[in-house]
Design an enzyme around this catalytic site. Structure first.
Site, PDB file in Angstrom:
ATOM      1  N   SER A  34     -16.949  51.041  -2.345  1.00 55.02           N
ATOM      2  CA  SER A  34     -16.896  52.258  -3.152  1.00 55.02           C
ATOM      3  C   SER A  34     -18.247  52.679  -3.648  1.00 55.02           C
ATOM      4  CB  SER A  34     -15.885  52.436  -4.255  1.00 55.02           C
ATOM      5  OG  SER A  34     -16.233  51.732  -5.256  1.00 55.02           O
ATOM      6  N   THR A  56     -11.541  50.237   0.901  1.00 52.62           N
ATOM      7  CA  THR A  56     -10.925  50.813  -0.477  1.00 52.62           C
ATOM      8  C   THR A  56      -9.902  51.777  -0.042  1.00 52.62           C
ATOM      9  OG1 THR A  56     -12.443  52.416  -0.096  1.00 52.62           O
ATOM     10  CG2 THR A  56     -13.353  50.709  -1.466  1.00 52.62           C
ATOM     11  N   ASP A 136       3.733  63.624  -9.505  1.00 50.56           N
ATOM     12  CA  ASP A 136       3.071  63.731  -8.269  1.00 50.56           C
ATOM     13  C   ASP A 136       3.433  65.009  -7.592  1.00 50.56           C
ATOM     14  OD1 ASP A 136       1.603  63.266  -5.725  1.00 50.56           O
ATOM     15  OD2 ASP A 136       1.625  61.442  -6.248  1.00 50.56           O
ATOM     16  N   ARG A 198      -9.934  56.453 -11.140  1.00 51.40           N
ATOM     17  CA  ARG A 198     -11.172  56.973 -11.161  1.00 51.40           C
ATOM     18  C   ARG A 198     -11.790  57.466 -12.759  1.00 51.40           C
ATOM     19  NH1 ARG A 198     -11.613  54.195  -7.413  1.00 51.40           N
ATOM     20  NH2 ARG A 198     -12.625  54.825  -5.417  1.00 51.40           N
ATOM     21  N   ASP A 222     -10.097  50.834 -16.988  1.00 44.79           N
ATOM     22  CA  ASP A 222     -10.881  49.992 -15.759  1.00 44.79           C
ATOM     23  C   ASP A 222     -11.893  50.592 -15.069  1.00 44.79           C
ATOM     24  OD1 ASP A 222     -11.042  47.487 -14.042  1.00 44.79           O
ATOM     25  OD2 ASP A 222     -10.172  48.936 -12.521  1.00 44.79           O
ATOM     26  N   GLU A 227     -20.143  55.425 -13.976  1.00 48.64           N
ATOM     27  CA  GLU A 227     -20.306  54.174 -13.328  1.00 48.64           C
ATOM     28  C   GLU A 227     -21.553  54.145 -12.800  1.00 48.64           C
ATOM     29  OE1 GLU A 227     -16.873  52.473 -11.241  1.00 48.64           O
ATOM     30  OE2 GLU A 227     -15.592  53.039 -12.830  1.00 48.64           O
ATOM     31  N   HIS A 244     -14.134  48.097 -13.338  1.00 46.25           N
ATOM     32  CA  HIS A 244     -13.562  48.530 -11.984  1.00 46.25           C
ATOM     33  C   HIS A 244     -13.148  47.489 -11.146  1.00 46.25           C
ATOM     34  CE1 HIS A 244     -14.090  52.041  -8.960  1.00 46.25           C
ATOM     35  NE2 HIS A 244     -12.898  51.401  -8.469  1.00 46.25           N
ATOM     36  N   GLY A 247      -8.279  46.110  -8.622  1.00 47.76           N
ATOM     37  CA  GLY A 247      -7.881  45.967  -7.356  1.00 47.76           C
ATOM     38  C   GLY A 247      -8.342  44.757  -6.932  1.00 47.76           C
ATOM     39  N   TYR A 248      -9.216  43.927  -7.785  1.00 50.73           N
ATOM     40  CA  TYR A 248      -9.696  42.672  -7.198  1.00 50.73           C
ATOM     41  C   TYR A 248      -9.044  41.411  -7.227  1.00 50.73           C
ATOM     42  CZ  TYR A 248     -14.717  44.782  -6.825  1.00 50.73           C
ATOM     43  OH  TYR A 248     -15.789  45.527  -6.347  1.00 50.73           O
TER      44      TYR A 248
HETATM   45  N1  LIG Z   1      -9.527  50.404 -10.152  1.00 51.11           N
HETATM   46  C1  LIG Z   1      -9.444  49.953  -8.864  1.00 51.11           C
HETATM   47  O1  LIG Z   1      -9.922  48.992  -8.736  1.00 51.11           O
HETATM   48  C2  LIG Z   1      -8.828  50.881  -7.781  1.00 51.11           C
HETATM   49  C3  LIG Z   1      -8.107  50.333  -6.857  1.00 51.11           C
HETATM   50  C4  LIG Z   1      -7.267  51.139  -5.995  1.00 51.11           C
HETATM   51  C5  LIG Z   1      -7.435  52.577  -6.064  1.00 51.11           C
HETATM   52  N2  LIG Z   1      -8.136  53.195  -6.932  1.00 51.11           N
HETATM   53  C6  LIG Z   1      -8.283  54.405  -7.261  1.00 51.11           C
HETATM   54  O2  LIG Z   1      -7.033  54.852  -7.688  1.00 51.11           O
HETATM   55  C7  LIG Z   1      -6.582  55.864  -6.747  1.00 51.11           C
HETATM   56  C8  LIG Z   1      -5.035  55.960  -6.138  1.00 51.11           C
HETATM   57  O3  LIG Z   1      -5.008  54.755  -5.491  1.00 51.11           O
HETATM   58  P1  LIG Z   1      -3.773  54.956  -4.437  1.00 51.11           P
HETATM   59  O4  LIG Z   1      -3.921  53.528  -3.490  1.00 51.11           O
HETATM   60  O5  LIG Z   1      -2.568  54.996  -5.215  1.00 51.11           O
HETATM   61  O6  LIG Z   1      -4.053  56.122  -3.658  1.00 51.11           O
HETATM   62  P2  LIG Z   1      -2.731  56.906  -3.067  1.00 51.11           P
HETATM   63  O7  LIG Z   1      -3.589  58.055  -2.182  1.00 51.11           O
HETATM   64  O8  LIG Z   1      -1.820  56.221  -2.293  1.00 51.11           O
HETATM   65  O9  LIG Z   1      -2.325  57.736  -4.074  1.00 51.11           O
HETATM   66  C9  LIG Z   1      -2.450  58.887  -5.033  1.00 51.11           C
HETATM   67  C10 LIG Z   1      -1.531  59.743  -5.360  1.00 51.11           C
HETATM   68  O10 LIG Z   1      -2.013  60.621  -6.216  1.00 51.11           O
HETATM   69  C11 LIG Z   1      -1.208  61.850  -5.791  1.00 51.11           C
HETATM   70  N3  LIG Z   1      -1.939  63.090  -6.714  1.00 51.11           N
HETATM   71  C12 LIG Z   1      -3.108  63.712  -5.851  1.00 51.11           C
HETATM   72  N4  LIG Z   1      -3.366  64.631  -7.003  1.00 51.11           N
HETATM   73  C13 LIG Z   1      -2.487  64.480  -8.052  1.00 51.11           C
HETATM   74  C14 LIG Z   1      -2.324  65.240  -9.385  1.00 51.11           C
HETATM   75  N5  LIG Z   1      -3.126  66.042  -9.803  1.00 51.11           N
HETATM   76  N6  LIG Z   1      -1.268  64.966 -10.142  1.00 51.11           N
HETATM   77  C15 LIG Z   1      -0.438  63.835  -9.698  1.00 51.11           C
HETATM   78  N7  LIG Z   1      -0.843  63.049  -8.596  1.00 51.11           N
HETATM   79  C16 LIG Z   1      -1.478  63.461  -7.893  1.00 51.11           C
HETATM   80  C17 LIG Z   1      -1.268  61.980  -4.511  1.00 51.11           C
HETATM   81  O11 LIG Z   1      -0.130  62.677  -4.033  1.00 51.11           O
HETATM   82  C18 LIG Z   1      -0.865  60.420  -3.953  1.00 51.11           C
HETATM   83  O12 LIG Z   1       0.539  60.301  -3.853  1.00 51.11           O
HETATM   84  C19 LIG Z   1      -7.689  55.923  -5.370  1.00 51.11           C
HETATM   85  O13 LIG Z   1      -7.918  57.120  -4.835  1.00 51.11           O
HETATM   86  C20 LIG Z   1      -8.959  55.403  -5.801  1.00 51.11           C
HETATM   87  O14 LIG Z   1      -9.743  56.241  -6.443  1.00 51.11           O
HETATM   88  C21 LIG Z   1      -8.813  52.250  -8.072  1.00 51.11           C
HETATM   89  O1  LIG Z   2     -10.815  52.919  -4.118  1.00 54.11           O
HETATM   90  C1  LIG Z   2     -10.610  51.612  -4.334  1.00 54.11           C
HETATM   91  O2  LIG Z   2      -9.720  51.168  -3.438  1.00 54.11           O
HETATM   92  C2  LIG Z   2     -11.206  50.935  -5.143  1.00 54.11           C
HETATM   93  O3  LIG Z   2     -11.765  51.740  -6.240  1.00 54.11           O
HETATM   94  C3  LIG Z   2     -11.989  49.811  -4.929  1.00 54.11           C
HETATM   95  O4  LIG Z   2     -11.342  48.581  -4.946  1.00 54.11           O
HETATM   96  C4  LIG Z   2     -13.146  49.695  -5.927  1.00 54.11           C
HETATM   97  O5  LIG Z   2     -13.635  48.449  -5.397  1.00 54.11           O
HETATM   98  P1  LIG Z   2     -15.168  48.326  -4.633  1.00 54.11           P
HETATM   99  O6  LIG Z   2     -14.803  49.081  -3.425  1.00 54.11           O
HETATM  100  O7  LIG Z   2     -16.072  49.209  -5.274  1.00 54.11           O
HETATM  101  O8  LIG Z   2     -15.721  46.857  -4.469  1.00 54.11           O
END
Ligand SMILES: NC(=O)c1ccc[n+]([C@@H]2O[C@H](COP(=O)([O-])OP(=O)(O)OC[C@H]3O[C@@H](n4cnc5c(N)ncnc54)[C@H](O)[C@@H]3O)[C@@H](O)[C@H]2O)c1
Ligand SMILES: O=C(O)[C@H](O)[C@H](O)COP(=O)(O)O
Length: 365
Positions: A34, A56, A136, A198, A222, A227, A244, A247-248
């Site tokens: 990412s 990601t 959602d 995010r 997280d 960042e 962040h 997811g690790y």
């Molecule tokens: N911290 C981490 O390590 C980490 C890990 C995985 C994902 N992420 C982040 O988390 C986000 C979500 O991951 P995911 O795998 O669940 O994605 P996903 O696409 O499966 O789910 C995201 C959901 O959010 C919904 N959505 C969009 N806008 C919205 C709003 N305004 N209000 C409510 N719901 C809304 C979408 O309809 C979708 O169902 C990713 O896009 C990524 O940025 C972070």
């Molecule tokens: O969007 C994602 O899947 C997560 O934010 C992702 O795991 C972040 O980790 P990175 O790709 O920066 O290692």
């Protein structure tokens, strides 16, 4: 990397945050995470790229339109880290419960964004018997059969709010600063707020002002606005701080890389003969009996055995101000397993089935 892609060509590993066009100009395949912005500036000197992959779910670092107009196949890895994020958020809630002597059992948890990660948090919570509300509007409109509430209702009714949306800057459901000053001010007394999606979904300056007035609200972050440079003044107001890494998990990383391997072999029309299981070490077989998990404290001890969030929080506070500290912690993150890596004894007994629904593996003791 080497195990999966080594047979396909020469692998060059580079610093993802500082990757320059010159370094990519001769690449046939580009695999990123990412922190790498993939756009015209990075790719305009390359006329041979056959595939871009990001291990990601988030794609906010990728100019998808540019890749499409250059006909460069792209794949991300949806769902690869959902279990890791789900367990991270669940563990964070158990930690808050312990710290503030306020049990998670009996609370109502609101999940904003019911996709892969949001659903994974809900799975853990429901396994433990917690009431969950989902917001959602995007999935609701698409006809998802689950029941949903509006964000205002969710905030009104929930003791805990966990954020799981993608970052979007435009459109009816944009999420950039979804939690701005006004929304933060609408949080009920004693709410717990968790952000594992995010950083910019919460206005971090507004959050700082808010927290200076509202110590009753407890926050877990997280992800951070700006960042890899979180706002230093905000850190002391946050209960658990991590760089962040929600997811690790080892499984999540392996799944993400394997999904890209499958997509790449498809694009190149070659046979992919590798197995994901070969990337993972064996499960842990400890003599832990499910029958001993009698209360929330014991559940937290079990969860800490798999992942102790307090270690990452301490590392964060000691290192985030160092030069490249945030990225260094991510790059050197200690391997973490998922609940499924731990075999818990007597799990099949009816009164402890919920541990298997939480994701733990069972074994006869
Ligand atoms: N911290 C981490 O390590 C980490 C890990 C995985 C994902 N992420 C982040 O988390 C986000 C979500 O991951 P995911 O795998 O669940 O994605 P996903 O696409 O499966 O789910 C995201 C959901 O959010 C919904 N959505 C969009 N806008 C919205 C709003 N305004 N209000 C409510 N719901 C809304 C979408 O309809 C979708 O169902 C990713 O896009 C990524 O940025 C972070
Ligand atoms: O969007 C994602 O899947 C997560 O934010 C992702 O795991 C972040 O980790 P990175 O790709 O920066 O290692």
């Amino acid at each position: 990397m080497q195990q999966l892609f080594g047979d396909l060509g020469t692998i060059e590993t580079v610093n993802g945050r500082e990757l320059a066009a010159e370094q990519v100009k001769d690449a046939d395949v580009l695999l990123v995470r990412s922190v790498t912005k993939v756009n015209q500036a990075l790719l305009e000197n390359n006329d041979k790229l056959k595939f871009v992959g990001s291990a990601t779910i988030g794609t906010d670092h990728i100019d998808l339109e540019y890749l499409a107009c250059r006909n460069i196949p792209f794949s991300n890895a949806p769902g690869c880290n959902a279990t890791a994020v789900g367990e991270f958020a669940f563990i964070a809630m158990l930690e808050l419960a312990q710290r503030f002597k306020s049990p998670l059992k009996g609370k109502v948890v609101g999940i904003v964004g019911a996709g892969n990660t949001g659903t994974a948090v809900a799975k853990c919570l429901k396994a433990y018997g917690i009431e969950v509300l989902l917001c959602d509007p995007v999935l609701e409109k698409k006809g998802d059969s689950r029941s949903f509430v509006s964000l205002n209702t969710l905030i009104d009714k929930c003791d805990v709010v966990s954020l799981h949306v993608p970052i979007t800057k435009t459109g009816e459901h944009k999420t950039w600063y979804l939690f701005d000053e006004a929304r933060l001010n609408s949080l009920r007394e004693n709410t717990w707020l968790l952000n594992c999606c995010r950083g910019e979904v919460i206005d971090n300056r507004a959050l700082l002002r808010f927290k200076q007035q509202r110590d009753d609200v407890k926050v877990v972050l997280d992800v951070w606005e700006g960042e890899p440079n979180p706002m230093p003044e905000l850190v002391p107001y946050i209960e658990f701080c991590t760089p962040h890494i929600a997811g690790y998990s080892l499984e999540g990383k392996a799944r993400g890389t394997f999904m890209l391997y499958q997509q790449l072999t498809k694009v190149l029309a070659i046979k992919g003969d590798k197995q994901m299981e070969s990337l993972l070490p064996p499960l842990w077989s400890e003599q832990v009996s499910a029958i001993e998990i009698a209360d929330e404290r014991a559940l937290l001890q079990l969860a800490r055995f798999v992942y102790d969030l307090r270690d990452d929080d301490e590392l964060f506070r000691n290192n985030f101000l160092n030069n490249h500290g945030f990225d260094h912690m991510r790059k050197n993150h200690k391997h973490r397993r998922e609940f499924s890596a731990l075999k818990v004894g007597n799990i099949g007994q009816t009164n402890v089935n919920w541990l298997s629904n939480l994701g733990f593996s069972g074994v006869e003791l």
